[in-house]
Design a protein around this motif. Structure first.
Motif, PDB file in Angstrom:
ATOM      1  N   TYR A 145       0.801  -1.222   0.000  1.00  0.00           N
ATOM      2  CA  TYR A 145       0.000   0.000   0.000  1.00  0.00           C
ATOM      3  C   TYR A 145       0.833   1.271   0.000  1.00  0.00           C
ATOM      4  O   TYR A 145       0.288   2.364  -0.116  1.00  0.00           O
ATOM      5  CB  TYR A 145      -0.948   0.015   1.204  1.00  0.00           C
ATOM      6  N   SER A 147       2.927   2.038  -2.275  1.00  0.00           N
ATOM      7  CA  SER A 147       3.084   2.427  -3.669  1.00  0.00           C
ATOM      8  C   SER A 147       2.221   1.504  -4.515  1.00  0.00           C
ATOM      9  O   SER A 147       1.689   0.507  -4.027  1.00  0.00           O
ATOM     10  CB  SER A 147       4.559   2.323  -4.102  1.00  0.00           C
ATOM     11  N   GLN A 151      -2.351   1.981  -3.368  1.00  0.00           N
ATOM     12  CA  GLN A 151      -1.944   3.059  -2.470  1.00  0.00           C
ATOM     13  C   GLN A 151      -3.135   3.900  -2.002  1.00  0.00           C
ATOM     14  O   GLN A 151      -3.196   4.335  -0.852  1.00  0.00           O
ATOM     15  CB  GLN A 151      -0.913   3.961  -3.158  1.00  0.00           C
ATOM     16  N   GLY A 152      -4.090   4.122  -2.896  1.00  0.00           N
ATOM     17  CA  GLY A 152      -5.254   4.930  -2.542  1.00  0.00           C
ATOM     18  C   GLY A 152      -6.182   4.274  -1.549  1.00  0.00           C
ATOM     19  O   GLY A 152      -7.091   4.933  -1.019  1.00  0.00           O
ATOM     20  N   MET A 153      -5.990   2.993  -1.279  1.00  0.00           N
ATOM     21  CA  MET A 153      -6.852   2.284  -0.317  1.00  0.00           C
ATOM     22  C   MET A 153      -6.249   2.231   1.084  1.00  0.00           C
ATOM     23  O   MET A 153      -6.797   1.575   1.974  1.00  0.00           O
ATOM     24  CB  MET A 153      -7.141   0.871  -0.819  1.00  0.00           C
ATOM     25  N   ASP A 154      -5.111   2.880   1.261  1.00  0.00           N
ATOM     26  CA  ASP A 154      -4.477   2.906   2.582  1.00  0.00           C
ATOM     27  C   ASP A 154      -5.096   4.015   3.422  1.00  0.00           C
ATOM     28  O   ASP A 154      -4.688   5.166   3.359  1.00  0.00           O
ATOM     29  CB  ASP A 154      -2.973   3.126   2.454  1.00  0.00           C
ATOM     30  N   THR A 158      -3.005   7.291   6.604  1.00  0.00           N
ATOM     31  CA  THR A 158      -3.527   8.653   6.523  1.00  0.00           C
ATOM     32  C   THR A 158      -4.328   9.009   7.768  1.00  0.00           C
ATOM     33  O   THR A 158      -4.226  10.125   8.287  1.00  0.00           O
ATOM     34  CB  THR A 158      -4.396   8.821   5.272  1.00  0.00           C
TER      35      THR A 158
END
Length: 204
Positions: A145, A147, A151-154, A158
């Motif tokens: 996740y 890269s 990655q957008g599902m991590d 965040t």
């Protein structure tokens, strides 16, 4: 003398990568600084209650105005908050469950992210009150996740960076053990990379 607060959240008692690597990190720290004091808060083995109406009512009632029942309800949160204020270093084991943190770790955050206690509202906006501390977060994920297409599902990284920063914990280092569902070779590669990162963070 360094005080470390170790928060583990994996529901696995065995074969947990996040528990393994947080344990290695803390053990290496103690070997470097034998006087280190470690307080462990295991939010999976000893689950914290999720918030309800009574808990919020106790939180938002000034301590001197709480009923005996409200004081008892708030006592656990106050203990958890004090553990954070007492710590110099915070180490969090955060495996990814369904793209985010475990429910146990979320419950811990809900008990320590409190208006007027660990953050306050000022004219310029919210101000975190837990300052001057170092945080290390050890993630463990089945996929990759940091890269690539996932990655957008991590939402784990965040979210943790945002909520910890909100209460003043802005000096955060993430150590990722990822690709753990990609066979034995994937596990070996992830653990080797994590071990190398630990050695970089805590050189002999």
């Amino acid at each position: 003398m360094t005080k470390i607060l170790l928060v583990n959240s994996s529901v696995r008692r065995t074969d947990s990568v996040s528990r393994k690597v947080t344990g290695e990190f803390v053990a290496k720290w103690k070997a470097r600084e034998p006087g280190t004091v470690v307080v462990e808060r295991d939010v999976a083995a000893q689950p914290l209650p999720h918030l309800n109406e009574q808990t919020l009512g106790a939180f938002f009632t000034p301590p001197e105005q709480r009923t005996p029942e409200q004081a008892e309800i708030a006592r656990l949160s106050e203990t958890l908050v004090q553990e954070l204020f007492d710590a110099d270093v915070i180490v969090i084991g955060a495996p990814m469950y369904n793209f985010s943190i475990t429910s146990g770790l979320k419950a811990w955050i809900d008990h320590v992210a409190r208006a007027g206690v660990t953050f306050k509202y000022a004219e310029s906006g919210p101000v975190g009150l837990l300052t001057g501390k170092k945080v290390y977060i050890f993630t463990a994920t089945g996929g990759v996740y940091t890269s690539g297409p996932a990655q957008g599902m991590d939402f784990l990284g965040t979210y943790l960076r945002a909520v910890l920063g909100f209460i003043g914990l802005t000096d955060v280092t993430f150590v990722h053990s990822e690709g753990l569902a990609m066979g034995e070779a994937g596990v070996e590669k992830a653990l080797a990379q994590t071990g190398a990162t630990i050695n970089e963070l805590l050189p002999a």
